[in-house]
Scaffold this active site. Structure first.
Site, PDB file in Angstrom:
ATOM      1  N   GLN A  31      39.817  39.472  56.694  1.00  0.00           N
ATOM      2  CA  GLN A  31      40.632  40.491  56.850  1.00  0.00           C
ATOM      3  C   GLN A  31      40.811  41.600  55.671  1.00  0.00           C
ATOM      4  O   GLN A  31      40.957  42.677  56.237  1.00  0.00           O
ATOM      5  CB  GLN A  31      42.126  40.114  57.323  1.00  0.00           C
ATOM      6  CG  GLN A  31      42.841  41.010  57.651  1.00  0.00           C
ATOM      7  CD  GLN A  31      44.144  40.521  58.493  1.00  0.00           C
ATOM      8  OE1 GLN A  31      43.994  40.184  59.684  1.00  0.00           O
ATOM      9  NE2 GLN A  31      45.354  40.563  57.801  1.00  0.00           N
TER      10      GLN A  31
ATOM     11  N   GLU B  76      45.056  49.482  56.429  1.00  0.00           N
ATOM     12  CA  GLU B  76      45.771  49.498  54.942  1.00  0.00           C
ATOM     13  C   GLU B  76      44.999  50.268  54.280  1.00  0.00           C
ATOM     14  O   GLU B  76      45.183  50.427  52.950  1.00  0.00           O
ATOM     15  CB  GLU B  76      46.003  48.144  54.598  1.00  0.00           C
ATOM     16  CG  GLU B  76      47.042  47.209  55.489  1.00  0.00           C
ATOM     17  CD  GLU B  76      47.111  46.134  54.827  1.00  0.00           C
ATOM     18  OE1 GLU B  76      46.527  45.734  54.007  1.00  0.00           O
ATOM     19  OE2 GLU B  76      47.897  45.329  55.532  1.00  0.00           O
TER      20      GLU B  76
ATOM     21  N   LYS C  92      57.427  39.179  52.054  1.00  0.00           N
ATOM     22  CA  LYS C  92      57.596  40.564  53.110  1.00  0.00           C
ATOM     23  C   LYS C  92      58.993  40.342  53.559  1.00  0.00           C
ATOM     24  O   LYS C  92      59.331  39.398  54.376  1.00  0.00           O
ATOM     25  CB  LYS C  92      56.810  40.230  54.135  1.00  0.00           C
ATOM     26  CG  LYS C  92      55.190  40.442  53.943  1.00  0.00           C
ATOM     27  CD  LYS C  92      54.306  40.248  54.996  1.00  0.00           C
ATOM     28  CE  LYS C  92      52.711  40.359  54.440  1.00  0.00           C
ATOM     29  NZ  LYS C  92      51.682  40.042  55.441  1.00  0.00           N
TER      30      LYS C  92
ATOM     31  N   ARG D 125      53.219  46.006  54.960  1.00  0.00           N
ATOM     32  CA  ARG D 125      52.824  45.561  56.146  1.00  0.00           C
ATOM     33  C   ARG D 125      51.618  46.566  56.571  1.00  0.00           C
ATOM     34  O   ARG D 125      51.514  47.675  56.187  1.00  0.00           O
ATOM     35  CB  ARG D 125      53.882  45.267  57.063  1.00  0.00           C
ATOM     36  CG  ARG D 125      54.832  44.447  56.870  1.00  0.00           C
ATOM     37  CD  ARG D 125      54.614  43.007  56.728  1.00  0.00           C
ATOM     38  NE  ARG D 125      53.644  42.278  57.577  1.00  0.00           N
ATOM     39  CZ  ARG D 125      54.311  41.335  58.349  1.00  0.00           C
ATOM     40  NH1 ARG D 125      55.504  41.067  58.386  1.00  0.00           N
ATOM     41  NH2 ARG D 125      53.402  40.734  59.426  1.00  0.00           N
TER      42      ARG D 125
END
Length: 412
Positions: free
Chosen positions: A155, A199, A331, A360
């Site tokens: 990822q 991101e 988080k 996030r």
């Protein structure tokens, strides 16, 4: 005491264009805090529910009906505000009101209180006497749930300027490597569109091995030595590959499958070959024994739980007992409220588990997690490298770098 005079919410949009909640808390004297709740694409099954069953609109309606419950409460009393939220929604995962409300309301209240007190947010939420700057950890190449078909199964490939002595140098280094990787990818493939993941990491059509190789090359072509001036990291997000029925990790994009044992060897080879300093969720979210094996094999690498620990104090206690990680992602919206997240951070501190405060994939331009990272003694701030919602966090670290209480960079 500075009492809350008003609470207001609205529906806004995050960096992916998805609806979310923003909440304003105003304390007596007109001191305002404003916070927008983020959301993730790779979501652990045990993390707080983002919204009420009817989505952001229902969460907003519940907040409006209950806003007067918070008026008059001390805006600096995080426990009291958390308790008031739990009276409305006593469920463990905020399934009635939504974790987005708990997140935005508790942080906005604390921001309002910090402004009333004339102090920085990180001072308001920490009992520490001195503070250290977390190292920025940023995504340079994206795949998995954060990017489209053809990108790697892994990822995130990340970079951290572990040899930097200042936050300015660390930020400059990360940006330089991101730019260099973009140049190399364009040179390698003239048809590369310079597309990026959620991101901000480049999203090329490469398999896992090629993606890791080109990321290492970008660092080395600038004269850096991996494991010294800079270090690579990887977020495997292995729960997205795990097939519970078949008990295997299915790498559809790369075209192979791993048994649990093969997955550990797969991660271990990548850690060793690329001298990774940071590894996140290398096995699926219930594989405490597999994480423990990696932690034992690589004690100097930050073997980090995210989907494994989901900023949940009880799950972290289990992970600590089984030695399943030596680092954990924090988080706030996974936990729900800021109070929940700080309880998690306190336990991590007591167990010697390093913290990494994280953004996030669906983010806002808020910079509060920069303060939360400093307040909790986080070794790294996982905040991305490019994109306004990512640089907002790094810019806040740069603003805070000269604060009298900050004593330099954290130890990684």
């Amino acid at each position: 005491m500075t009492g809350i005079s008003s609470v207001r919410g609205r529906i806004v949009y995050n960096s992916r264009g998805s609806k979310t909640l923003e909440i304003d808390v105003v304390s007596e004297g007109g001191f305002a805090g404003r916070v927008c709740a983020p959301s993730g694409a790779s979501v652990g099954r045990h993390e707080a529910v983002a919204f009420a069953p009817g989505g952001p609109a229902e969460s907003l309606e519940i907040l409006k009906r209950n806003a007067q419950r918070f008026v008059g409460l001390d805006s600096s009393d995080l426990r009291g505000i958390h308790s008031a939220i739990k009276e409305i929604d006593p469920s463990p995962g905020y399934s009635k009101i939504g974790g987005a409300v708990a997140f935005a309301l508790t942080i906005a209240s604390t921001e309002s209180a910090s402004r009333a007190a004339g102090r920085q947010l990180f001072e308001m939420i920490s009992q520490r006497d001195s503070f250290y700057m977390p190292y920025p950890l940023g995504n340079i190449l994206g795949g998995g749930a954060h990017a489209g078909p053809g990108t790697p199964d892994i990822q995130e490939i990340l970079v951290c300027a572990t040899g930097s002595k200042t936050i300015q140098d660390a930020a400059d280094t990360n940006l330089a490597i991101h730019r260099e990787l973009g140049r190399i990818l364009s040179e390698r493939d003239p048809g590369f569109t310079r597309g990026r993941s959620d991101e901000g990491g480049w999203a090329p059509g490469l398999d896992n091995e090629a993606a890791l190789e080109v990321s290492a090359r970008a660092c080395e072509s600038l004269g850096y030595t991996l494991g010294k001036e800079v270090s690579l990291g990887a977020d495997f997000a292995a729960s997205t590959q795990w097939d519970e029925k078949r008990q295997k990790y299915i790498y559809d994009r790369a075209g192979f499958e791993n048994t649990p044992g093969e997955q550990i060897d797969f991660a271990a080879e990548i850690i060793s070959r690329y001298k990774l300093a940071y590894v996140e969720d290398a096995v699926h979210e219930e594989a405490f024994d597999g994480m423990a094996e990696l932690t034992l094999r690589f004690p100097k690498v930050m073997i980090t739980g995210d989907d494994l620990t989901v900023t949940n104090r009880d799950i972290l206690a289990r992970a600590a007992e089984s030695k399943s990680c030596n680092a954990a992602i924090l988080k706030v919206n996974q936990a729900g409220s800021l109070h929940d997240a700080l309880e998690f951070a306190s336990l991590a501190d007591s167990k010697g588990i390093k913290l990494v405060t994280s953004h996030r994939s669906g983010e806002s331009v808020d910079s509060h997690i920069a303060h939360i990272g400093i307040a909790t003694g986080s070794r790294m701030l996982k905040a991305g490298i490019v994109g306004g919602e990512r640089t907002a966090k790094i810019n806040e670290l740069l603003r805070l770098a000269g604060h009298d209480l900050i004593c330099g960079m954290a130890e990684v």
